[in-house]
Design a protein around this motif. Structure first.
Motif, mmCIF file in Angstrom:
data_model
loop_
_atom_site.group_PDB
_atom_site.id
_atom_site.type_symbol
_atom_site.label_atom_id
_atom_site.label_comp_id
_atom_site.label_asym_id
_atom_site.label_seq_id
_atom_site.Cartn_x
_atom_site.Cartn_y
_atom_site.Cartn_z
ATOM 1 N N ALA A 97 0.833 -1.205 0.000
ATOM 2 C CA ALA A 97 0.000 0.000 0.000
ATOM 3 C C ALA A 97 0.867 1.253 0.000
ATOM 4 O O ALA A 97 1.608 1.498 0.950
ATOM 5 C CB ALA A 97 -0.931 0.011 1.205
ATOM 6 N N ASN A 98 0.783 2.017 -1.076
ATOM 7 C CA ASN A 98 1.548 3.259 -1.182
ATOM 8 C C ASN A 98 0.629 4.450 -0.943
ATOM 9 O O ASN A 98 -0.374 4.620 -1.642
ATOM 10 C CB ASN A 98 2.180 3.349 -2.570
ATOM 11 N N LEU A 99 0.950 5.255 0.069
ATOM 12 C CA LEU A 99 0.182 6.461 0.379
ATOM 13 C C LEU A 99 0.984 7.672 -0.065
ATOM 14 O O LEU A 99 2.118 7.868 0.391
ATOM 15 C CB LEU A 99 -0.096 6.556 1.887
ATOM 16 N N ARG A 100 0.396 8.477 -0.957
ATOM 17 C CA ARG A 100 1.080 9.672 -1.449
ATOM 18 C C ARG A 100 0.187 10.897 -1.256
ATOM 19 O O ARG A 100 -0.682 11.192 -2.075
ATOM 20 C CB ARG A 100 1.438 9.515 -2.927
ATOM 21 N N PRO A 101 0.384 11.618 -0.157
ATOM 22 C CA PRO A 101 -0.400 12.835 0.050
ATOM 23 C C PRO A 101 0.067 13.956 -0.872
ATOM 24 O O PRO A 101 1.254 14.064 -1.190
ATOM 25 C CB PRO A 101 -0.122 13.174 1.522
ATOM 26 N N ALA A 102 -0.862 14.784 -1.297
ATOM 27 C CA ALA A 102 -0.544 15.937 -2.147
ATOM 28 C C ALA A 102 -1.409 17.109 -1.719
ATOM 29 O O ALA A 102 -2.635 17.031 -1.755
ATOM 30 C CB ALA A 102 -0.785 15.603 -3.622
ATOM 31 N N ARG A 103 -0.777 18.179 -1.283
ATOM 32 C CA ARG A 103 -1.492 19.405 -0.964
ATOM 33 C C ARG A 103 -0.588 20.585 -1.227
ATOM 34 O O ARG A 103 0.644 20.456 -1.223
ATOM 35 C CB ARG A 103 -1.961 19.417 0.496
ATOM 36 N N VAL A 104 -1.179 21.717 -1.469
ATOM 37 C CA VAL A 104 -0.414 22.929 -1.746
ATOM 38 C C VAL A 104 -0.142 23.664 -0.438
ATOM 39 O O VAL A 104 -1.063 23.950 0.326
ATOM 40 C CB VAL A 104 -1.174 23.851 -2.724
ATOM 41 N N PHE A 105 1.121 23.948 -0.170
ATOM 42 C CA PHE A 105 1.486 24.717 1.011
ATOM 43 C C PHE A 105 1.111 26.181 0.802
ATOM 44 O O PHE A 105 1.243 26.720 -0.297
ATOM 45 C CB PHE A 105 2.982 24.606 1.296
ATOM 46 N N ALA A 106 0.641 26.812 1.870
ATOM 47 C CA ALA A 106 0.243 28.215 1.796
ATOM 48 C C ALA A 106 1.395 29.063 1.278
ATOM 49 O O ALA A 106 2.531 28.940 1.742
ATOM 50 C CB ALA A 106 -0.195 28.699 3.182
ATOM 51 N N GLY A 107 1.091 29.901 0.308
ATOM 52 C CA GLY A 107 2.093 30.776 -0.282
ATOM 53 C C GLY A 107 2.747 30.224 -1.523
ATOM 54 O O GLY A 107 3.472 30.939 -2.224
ATOM 55 N N ALA A 258 5.980 13.493 -0.375
ATOM 56 C CA ALA A 258 6.460 12.344 0.387
ATOM 57 C C ALA A 258 5.610 11.122 0.061
ATOM 58 O O ALA A 258 4.557 11.230 -0.580
ATOM 59 C CB ALA A 258 6.374 12.654 1.884
ATOM 60 N N SER A 259 6.055 9.954 0.536
ATOM 61 C CA SER A 259 5.229 8.760 0.359
ATOM 62 C C SER A 259 5.550 7.732 1.422
ATOM 63 O O SER A 259 6.646 7.717 2.004
ATOM 64 C CB SER A 259 5.433 8.140 -1.029
ATOM 65 N N ALA A 260 4.570 6.880 1.670
ATOM 66 C CA ALA A 260 4.721 5.754 2.590
ATOM 67 C C ALA A 260 4.285 4.482 1.877
ATOM 68 O O ALA A 260 3.260 4.472 1.197
ATOM 69 C CB ALA A 260 3.864 5.963 3.840
ATOM 70 N N SER A 261 5.076 3.430 2.010
ATOM 71 C CA SER A 261 4.713 2.120 1.484
ATOM 72 C C SER A 261 4.540 1.188 2.676
ATOM 73 O O SER A 261 5.513 0.866 3.368
ATOM 74 C CB SER A 261 5.794 1.592 0.534
ATOM 75 N N LEU A 262 3.297 0.775 2.903
ATOM 76 C CA LEU A 262 2.959 0.019 4.112
ATOM 77 C C LEU A 262 2.572 -1.420 3.786
ATOM 78 O O LEU A 262 2.134 -1.724 2.682
ATOM 79 C CB LEU A 262 1.796 0.697 4.843
ATOM 80 N N GLY A 263 2.720 -2.279 4.772
ATOM 81 C CA GLY A 263 2.319 -3.673 4.636
ATOM 82 C C GLY A 263 1.385 -4.074 5.761
ATOM 83 O O GLY A 263 0.715 -3.237 6.359
#
Length: 351
Positions: A97-107, A258-263
């Protein structure tokens, strides 16, 4: 608490060093063991994932991974190329399971390829299956009926593989906006039809989460047209690989994701996983001190949260990164001139 630090190739050692400095500054008493991987490991030991490195990874509570890829190794047999190290770790440690969050930092809205008002709405997580699909299916070359050389890669998923990644996505949505968008190509692929049928069945166990389905071509379009629509995106290995890189440019730079690969393996504090920036080894700037370490530092925050149960420490790192970016500490990929160590110093100062 033990972390295996696998810096890898190219800019991997540079960016990993800054993430380690941040972890050490928190004074958590974490034991860190460094080991070679990728092209560096091949040159030293004759294999991109030496047995000793794999043993260190198995004996840890989490893995902090840099990047792999070395042009000097491009002519090697495929099983000896640096990229096989990350695939080998995912397979050997059952990191599905690969979790890849994506959000825009303020500014940083203006750094996105999208209009600022559209980019500012991005706050999503792509949940990508890692152990199946064409990357691990039967592959090879053959001669077709016309006598031509033909390459083939088999795409396949078993019901159980889809079930376990779907549960990860639905649980992630319960902690966010309670919406899952499952991305497939069920109109032309039988593999995707099984994917869709299985996700629908799993969704019945999560009545508090809304489920929608989207073909991958439409999902790619919506990521640039209306990215704020997405909360949790659930998809397979191939589609997830492509969409997560697209999402990185929507937020402004691949150097921020960033990303996380979980088992399934549990540590004493959380879920065992491998944490890495989603960008590559960038050998053209290796050792020059100009690489952006933010994605690796944010990956370290994910490591503390998911594998070591240190949510407060993770939030401190994420706030420090946000403050540094908001104060204009920007690397070349974001239009600035801050160097790798300078960015690390800025994050440390804001801790």
């Amino acid at each position: 608490m033990k972390i295996a630090v696998l810096p890898g190739d190219g800019i991997g050692p540079d960016i990993t060093r800054e993430a380690v400095r941040v972890i050490e500054a928190l004074g958590l008493g974490i034991e860190m063991t460094w080991a070679p991987v990728g092209g560096a490991a091949y040159k030293a030991h004759g294999h991109p994932l030496p047995a000793e490195t794999l043993a260190i990874a198995r004996d840890s509570d989490a893995i902090l991974f840099g990047a792999v890829g070395d042009p000097d190794c491009d002519a090697l047999d495929r099983h000896l190329r640096p990229e096989q190290a990350i695939l080998g770790l995912r397979k050997a440690l059952t990191l599905f399971a690969n979790l890849r969050p994506a959000r825009v930092f303020a500014g940083l809205e203006s750094h996105s390829a999208l209009r600022p008002e559209i980019a500012g709405a991005i706050d999503l997580v792509i949940v990508r299956e890692l152990n199946g699909d064409v990357y691990f299916g039967e592959k090879g070359f053959r001669t077709n009926a016309m006598g031509e050389r033909e390459g083939y890669d088999v795409m396949s998923y078993a019901t159980s593989e889809v079930q376990r990644i779907a549960h990860i996505a639905f649980r992630a949505a319960q902690g966010r906006g309670r919406r899952v968008c499952s991305v497939d190509k069920a109109n032309v692929l039988e593999t995707s039809q099984l994917w869709r049928d299985t996700v629908i069945a799993v969704a019945r166990e999560y009545p508090d989460v809304a489920l929608e389905h989207m073909y991958v071509d439409n999902a790619a379009m919506q990521l640039v047209k209306n990215p704020g629509h997405f909360d949790v995106v659930l998809t397979g290995n191939l589609f997830g690989d492509i969409l997560s890189d697209q999402a990185s440019m929507c937020v402004g730079s691949i150097g921020l994701l960033a990303s996380a690969s979980l088992g399934e393996r549990q540590t004493a504090w959380g879920t065992f996983g491998l944490y890495e920036p989603i960008h590559g080894s960038a050998p053209d700037i290796a050792g020059k001190g100009v690489a952006n370490p933010m994605a690796t530092i944010l990956s370290a925050a994910m490591l503390l949260r998911h594998s070591l149960g240190l949510a407060d420490a993770a939030e401190r790192i994420e706030r420090a990164v946000a403050h540094a970016l908001g104060d204009g500490v920007l690397s070349r990929d974001l239009g600035g001139n801050a160097g790798t160590a300078e960015i690390g110093d800025a994050v440390l100062a804001r801790l």
